[in-house]
Motif scaffolding. Structure first.
Motif, PDB file in Angstrom:
ATOM      1  N   LEU A 179      10.179  77.154  47.555  1.00 16.92           N
ATOM      2  CA  LEU A 179      10.530  77.592  46.350  1.00 16.92           C
ATOM      3  C   LEU A 179      12.012  76.949  46.315  1.00 16.92           C
ATOM      4  CD1 LEU A 179      10.704  78.621  43.454  1.00 16.92           C
ATOM      5  CD2 LEU A 179      11.165  81.108  44.501  1.00 16.92           C
ATOM      6  N   VAL A 180      12.837  77.349  47.435  1.00 14.19           N
ATOM      7  CA  VAL A 180      14.315  76.860  47.404  1.00 14.19           C
ATOM      8  C   VAL A 180      14.591  75.549  47.310  1.00 14.19           C
ATOM      9  CG1 VAL A 180      16.255  77.110  49.083  1.00 14.19           C
ATOM     10  CG2 VAL A 180      15.042  79.192  48.711  1.00 14.19           C
ATOM     11  N   GLU A 181      13.497  74.898  48.206  1.00 10.06           N
ATOM     12  CA  GLU A 181      13.728  73.162  48.379  1.00 10.06           C
ATOM     13  C   GLU A 181      13.271  72.806  47.013  1.00 10.06           C
ATOM     14  OE1 GLU A 181      11.243  72.002  51.233  1.00 10.06           O
ATOM     15  OE2 GLU A 181      12.341  72.638  52.942  1.00 10.06           O
ATOM     16  N   ASP A 182      12.459  73.174  46.129  1.00 13.90           N
ATOM     17  CA  ASP A 182      11.811  72.708  44.974  1.00 13.90           C
ATOM     18  C   ASP A 182      13.047  72.762  43.943  1.00 13.90           C
ATOM     19  OD1 ASP A 182       9.447  72.024  45.941  1.00 13.90           O
ATOM     20  OD2 ASP A 182       8.341  73.527  45.256  1.00 13.90           O
ATOM     21  N   LEU A 183      13.689  73.931  43.868  1.00 13.75           N
ATOM     22  CA  LEU A 183      14.798  74.494  43.150  1.00 13.75           C
ATOM     23  C   LEU A 183      16.017  73.523  43.191  1.00 13.75           C
ATOM     24  CD1 LEU A 183      14.525  78.150  42.661  1.00 13.75           C
ATOM     25  CD2 LEU A 183      14.062  76.666  40.834  1.00 13.75           C
ATOM     26  N   ILE A 184      16.261  73.321  44.595  1.00 12.43           N
ATOM     27  CA  ILE A 184      17.504  72.579  45.044  1.00 12.43           C
ATOM     28  C   ILE A 184      17.325  71.211  44.439  1.00 12.43           C
ATOM     29  CG2 ILE A 184      18.831  71.600  46.952  1.00 12.43           C
ATOM     30  CD1 ILE A 184      18.637  74.232  48.328  1.00 12.43           C
ATOM     31  N   LYS A 185      16.126  70.509  44.727  1.00 13.16           N
ATOM     32  CA  LYS A 185      15.586  69.232  44.370  1.00 13.16           C
ATOM     33  C   LYS A 185      16.161  68.980  42.719  1.00 13.16           C
ATOM     34  CE  LYS A 185      12.105  68.246  47.546  1.00 13.16           C
ATOM     35  NZ  LYS A 185      10.680  67.984  47.934  1.00 13.16           N
ATOM     36  N   LYS A 228       1.066  80.798  42.378  1.00 12.67           N
ATOM     37  CA  LYS A 228       0.056  81.462  42.288  1.00 12.67           C
ATOM     38  C   LYS A 228       0.197  81.936  40.881  1.00 12.67           C
ATOM     39  CE  LYS A 228      -0.186  82.904  47.147  1.00 12.67           C
ATOM     40  NZ  LYS A 228      -0.171  84.257  48.161  1.00 12.67           N
ATOM     41  N   ASP A 229       1.219  82.726  40.515  1.00 14.02           N
ATOM     42  CA  ASP A 229       1.150  82.953  38.998  1.00 14.02           C
ATOM     43  C   ASP A 229       2.093  82.328  38.118  1.00 14.02           C
ATOM     44  OD1 ASP A 229      -0.485  85.422  40.221  1.00 14.02           O
ATOM     45  OD2 ASP A 229       1.218  86.071  40.963  1.00 14.02           O
ATOM     46  N   PHE A 230       2.919  81.215  38.756  1.00 16.19           N
ATOM     47  CA  PHE A 230       3.757  80.380  37.921  1.00 16.19           C
ATOM     48  C   PHE A 230       3.923  79.155  38.604  1.00 16.19           C
ATOM     49  CE2 PHE A 230       6.892  82.798  40.407  1.00 16.19           C
ATOM     50  CZ  PHE A 230       7.843  81.928  40.910  1.00 16.19           C
ATOM     51  N   THR A 231       4.608  78.523  37.940  1.00 12.23           N
ATOM     52  CA  THR A 231       4.983  77.152  38.163  1.00 12.23           C
ATOM     53  C   THR A 231       6.313  76.835  38.131  1.00 12.23           C
ATOM     54  OG1 THR A 231       4.777  75.973  36.027  1.00 12.23           O
ATOM     55  CG2 THR A 231       2.583  75.975  37.469  1.00 12.23           C
ATOM     56  N   LEU A 232       6.910  75.756  38.902  1.00 15.31           N
ATOM     57  CA  LEU A 232       8.458  75.588  39.079  1.00 15.31           C
ATOM     58  C   LEU A 232       8.731  75.117  37.639  1.00 15.31           C
ATOM     59  CD1 LEU A 232      10.958  75.037  40.745  1.00 15.31           C
ATOM     60  CD2 LEU A 232      10.108  72.578  40.738  1.00 15.31           C
ATOM     61  N   ALA A 233       7.861  74.491  36.933  1.00 16.39           N
ATOM     62  CA  ALA A 233       8.340  74.024  35.465  1.00 16.39           C
ATOM     63  C   ALA A 233       8.655  75.223  34.575  1.00 16.39           C
ATOM     64  CB  ALA A 233       7.233  73.168  34.913  1.00 16.39           C
ATOM     65  N   GLU A 234       7.932  76.571  34.636  1.00 18.72           N
ATOM     66  CA  GLU A 234       7.798  77.587  33.873  1.00 18.72           C
ATOM     67  C   GLU A 234       9.182  78.274  34.353  1.00 18.72           C
ATOM     68  OE1 GLU A 234       3.160  78.667  33.212  1.00 18.72           O
ATOM     69  OE2 GLU A 234       4.200  79.259  34.691  1.00 18.72           O
ATOM     70  N   LEU A 235       9.640  78.402  35.511  1.00 21.29           N
ATOM     71  CA  LEU A 235      10.581  78.913  35.990  1.00 21.29           C
ATOM     72  C   LEU A 235      11.941  78.325  35.459  1.00 21.29           C
ATOM     73  CD1 LEU A 235      12.119  81.228  37.720  1.00 21.29           C
ATOM     74  CD2 LEU A 235      11.743  79.832  39.575  1.00 21.29           C
ATOM     75  N   THR A 266      17.374  70.523  27.805  1.00 22.76           N
ATOM     76  CA  THR A 266      16.369  70.079  27.223  1.00 22.76           C
ATOM     77  C   THR A 266      15.476  68.841  28.197  1.00 22.76           C
ATOM     78  OG1 THR A 266      17.462  68.103  26.370  1.00 22.76           O
ATOM     79  CG2 THR A 266      16.836  69.999  24.832  1.00 22.76           C
ATOM     80  N   ALA A 267      14.334  69.130  28.589  1.00 22.30           N
ATOM     81  CA  ALA A 267      13.692  68.373  29.669  1.00 22.30           C
ATOM     82  C   ALA A 267      12.894  67.209  29.157  1.00 22.30           C
ATOM     83  CB  ALA A 267      12.679  69.279  30.523  1.00 22.30           C
ATOM     84  N   ALA A 268      12.794  66.049  29.887  1.00 25.76           N
ATOM     85  CA  ALA A 268      12.091  65.004  29.257  1.00 25.76           C
ATOM     86  C   ALA A 268      11.785  64.131  30.214  1.00 25.76           C
ATOM     87  CB  ALA A 268      12.981  64.145  28.202  1.00 25.76           C
ATOM     88  N   LEU A 269      10.478  63.427  29.905  1.00 28.94           N
ATOM     89  CA  LEU A 269      10.158  62.482  31.047  1.00 28.94           C
ATOM     90  C   LEU A 269      10.745  61.357  31.542  1.00 28.94           C
ATOM     91  CD1 LEU A 269       7.374  62.171  32.517  1.00 28.94           C
ATOM     92  CD2 LEU A 269       6.634  60.400  30.911  1.00 28.94           C
ATOM     93  N   LEU A 270      11.103  61.024  32.666  1.00 29.30           N
ATOM     94  CA  LEU A 270      11.772  59.895  33.086  1.00 29.30           C
ATOM     95  C   LEU A 270      10.909  59.086  34.072  1.00 29.30           C
ATOM     96  CD1 LEU A 270      14.264  57.777  33.062  1.00 29.30           C
ATOM     97  CD2 LEU A 270      15.329  59.375  34.675  1.00 29.30           C
ATOM     98  N   GLN A 271       9.948  58.143  33.985  1.00 31.58           N
ATOM     99  CA  GLN A 271       9.265  57.425  34.702  1.00 31.58           C
ATOM    100  C   GLN A 271       9.483  55.908  34.701  1.00 31.58           C
ATOM    101  OE1 GLN A 271       5.242  58.469  34.661  1.00 31.58           O
ATOM    102  NE2 GLN A 271       5.556  60.618  35.326  1.00 31.58           N
TER     103      GLN A 271
END
Length: 721
Positions: free
Chosen positions: A2-8, A27-34, A148-153
């Motif tokens: 969780l720490v690594e994903d948030l720092i990224k 399990k109960d929530f995803t990184l995007a939801e947090l 605001t989040a948006a896709l960048l690919q």
């Protein structure tokens, strides 16, 4: 984890919050939801009160279950992190540095200068020109509003056409007299004149800066230094220094690849509409004959249902590069195997032998099948480099041979073809060349008891400020029975299926300066807006929805589907079936091949005479080669899957694509080929490259014949056309 994903993603978490969230993460929530929850609270630091509130809102814990861990793990505030602005190694500096070193996106102006990506929340500056560790500066606490989040690919885009040519396949340059080149039984219907009153545009594509400029330490490093390239795009520092918004930060996904960027929103309510107030109900008393017709559909091919075997390597110490090479080797072997099976169905091909066995052939005409790794024209003919699983050989085809020039022009790099001729010393002299192609004659299918229609759409681009929202709402009203004639009533009453072939939302960061053209700058909100519109489609109409290059999906082909954490609202639609790109749908015994159409870009590059403003012709070329993206390493990214799922193994009754924003259709060897157009008016990017789309036209297909029944136009309600 969780720490690594948030720092990224440039978020911080306190120890007390970590111990609350970690047991439930993934399990109960995803990184995007947090992250979305933290954005709504205007902070990039996740502490224990915020974590408790998040868990309670998700229903994971109740108020009585929360332990007061703040006495054991005191919360660290942003301005207490470090007086020098540094983050210690146990805070995840190493993990973040690895992300930036793995993938360094470069945003360059015309001179090739590289800009930097900075975070307005932390004041961090990440140089994308080298692999040095990122420096985090947190000298001053910046109050963050809703992000605001948006896709960048990263992807190459081709989304339109040059101006229409007079007499171009039935398309007249005069819009008022457009006929579409329809044959008998087809029609073009205009839905009337636009209303005199136009809706006020509630969208705002530009976000106001909320950084406190009175504190120099709160500004991004580039702004302090006064750097900037002045190209007017999103990657220009000068653009933001002139008060045009807050520079968004990059959000990284797996393997350090950027998947979105986040900018600051204005405080308070959103300044854009997600169409929550758009509620259209079926017209009272309107009779839907399609309700009485039994459902008869099946998704006969979907990439999600293909089980891939992992590449086999020598041992556990094998390098990642070796695994990828092995995967691509399996990919092309799969293509060759499938194409050999298709070509062997042609009775004219004759005896097929492997390239390695040509030395045993004496004065005998044989056929070889292989991948085209190279081709070139000579004074007397055409030279090809051909390889199969056993070897490689040069093939010479004389210009005097029947159809040689036409075949040479139609063959794209990495496509599979067959040559018939005689082997020489180190060379194969071909007399004929065979493309996989589709057979000229096919069995007729039994008629249906009743007429049933399908609507083909693509490239809606919800979220763009060029999205034809009024025209799309008029279309939804039309589907709900607001018709102008008996002919339209008959059409609407028998519509039972709707196919949406990708680019449903506009995404973010797809092309330079796109952020300035967004009415909805949040990728989550774009899909919410799309779902709010599509919920008005009558429930008896089954919608098949697939991704495109603007969507939140894997960039490389094939695309198994949408990333559910972003596109969850459309997954919840009752009458929606999520499909892959490509996919094959069987409707009442007729096969519809659905692809977004990125392969058209490579066709335009390699086959003379092809252009984006005649996409159906390029689609015919793909049919001839029996592949949706034959060339590897050009504009279309191909995933290293061990099986090539882009081969057109079964000949469809109808082939639908989009991507180039032009409505055009042809019939080739019994296959109806159609590019389904768009719902987006001309963007600034399209103006620069002289692309003129044909938006807000609805092709209606007679499922029984798999042919065009009519085109209903709502173009007059599309602003900017």
């Amino acid at each position: 984890m969780l720490v690594e994903d948030l720092i990224k993603n440039n978020y911080l978490i306190t120890p007390s919050a970590y111990y609350l969230l970690e047991p439930h993460y993934r399990k109960d929530f995803t990184l995007a939801e947090l992250i979305k929850f933290a954005k709504s609270r205007g902070t990039f630091v996740i502490d224990s009160p915020l974590a408790e509130e998040f868990l309670m809102e998700k229903g994971i814990i109740s108020g009585g279950e929360v332990l007061n861990q703040q006495s054991l793990y005191p919360t660290q505030e942003p301005n207490e992190i470090s007086s020098s602005g540094e983050i210690s190694e146990d805070s995840g500096e190493t993990a973040q540095s690895q992300v930036f070193n793995t993938y360094s996106p470069e945003f360059s102006d015309e001179t090739g200068s590289k800009s930097q990506v900075s975070s307005p929340e932390t004041g961090s500056s990440v140089s994308t020109g080298n692999s040095a560790k990122s420096e985090i500066l947190v000298n001053h606490q910046v109050e963050i509003s809703n992000e605001t989040a948006a896709l960048l690919q990263p992807s190459s885009i081709s989304t339109g056409m040059p101006p229409k040519l007079e007499g171009d396949n039935g398309f007249s340059g005069d819009k008022e007299n457009f006929t579409g080149g329809f044959s008998e039984g087809e029609s073009f219907i205009s839905t009337g004149t636009p209303e005199s009153e136009s809706r006020e545009n509630e969208a705002s594509a530009m976000l106001e800066s909320s950084v406190d400029t009175s504190h120099p330490e709160s500004l991004p490093l580039e702004a302090e230094n006064g750097s900037g390239y002045g190209n007017g795009y999103l990657d220009s520092e000068e653009y933001y220094e002139n008060g045009n918004g807050v520079k968004p930060k990059i959000v990284y996904g797996d393997y350090g690849v950027p998947i979105a960027y986040v900018g600051e929103d204005v405080e308070g309510e959103k300044s854009y509409s997600t169409y929550e107030d758009v509620v259209i109900r079926p017209k009272e008393g309107f009779h839907y004959r399609a309700k009485e017709i039994p459902d008869e559909w099946e998704v006969t091919f979907d990439v999600k249902n293909v089980k891939f075997e992992a590449p086999k390597v020598k041992n556990a110490a094998s390098k990642e590069g070796e695994i990828i090479i092995q995967a691509y080797s399996s990919y092309f072997k799969s293509r060759l195997k499938k194409m050999r099976r298709i070509l062997r169905e042609n009775p004219e091909i004759g005896t097929v032998i492997d390239i390695a066995k040509l030395s045993y052939v004496r004065d005998e005409e044989v056929t070889i099948i292989g991948l085209i790794s190279e081709k070139r024209e000579t004074a007397r003919g055409f030279m090809f480099e051909v390889e199969d699983a056993t070897g490689r050989i040069k093939v010479f085809l004389g210009k005097d041979k029947n159809g040689a020039s036409k075949a040479y022009s139609s063959i794209m790099p990495d496509s599979v073809v067959a040559f018939r001729g005689q082997p020489g010393r180190g060379i194969f002299f071909a007399n004929r060349v065979f493309l996989p192609d589709v057979p000229k004659f096919r069995r007729e299918k039994p008629p249906l008891k009743e007429k049933v229609y399908a609507i083909l759409l693509s490239d809606i681009h919800v979220g763009s400020n060029k999205f034809c929202e009024k025209a799309f709402e008029k279309f939804l009203e039309w589907l709900n029975g607001e018709v102008n004639s008996r002919t339209e009533e008959e059409l609407v009453s028998r519509v039972k299926y709707m196919i949406l072939g990708g680019d449903l939302v506009d995404g973010v960061g797809i092309y330079p300066g796109q952020y300035n053209e967004l009415a909805i700058p949040d990728i989550f909100d774009q899909y919410e807006a799309l779902a709010n519109l599509l919920r008005n489609v009558p429930e008896h109409i089954t919608m098949f929805i697939g991704p495109g290059n603007h969507d939140a999906a894997r960039t490389a082909l094939p695309q198994p589907g949408f990333y559910e954490e972003y596109a969850r609202p459309i997954y919840k639609l009752k009458n929606a079936v999520i499909i892959s790109n490509p996919a094959v749908i069987n409707l009442h015994g007729r096969e519809f091949l659905i692809a977004h159409g990125r392969g058209i870009e490579d066709v335009v590059d390699f086959i003379p005479g092809r252009s984006h403003h005649r996409p159906a012709e390029a689609m015919v070329d793909l049919l001839k080669l029996r592949h949706l993206a034959p060339t590897f390493g050009n504009k279309v990214p191909i995933a290293p899957d061990p099986e090539d799922t882009l081969v057109i193994e079964s000949v469809p009754d109808l082939f639908q694509a989009g991507h180039v924003h032009v409505l055009q259709h042809l019939t080739y060897n019994g296959v109806f080929v159609i590019n389904s157009g768009t719902w987006q008016a001309q963007t600034e990017f399209q103006k620069m490259v002289n692309i003129v789309p044909t938006p807000a036209r609805v092709p209606i297909i007679d499922v029984e014949t798999a042919r065009l029944r009519a085109v209903v136009s709502f173009e007059q309600f599309c602003e900017g056309v």
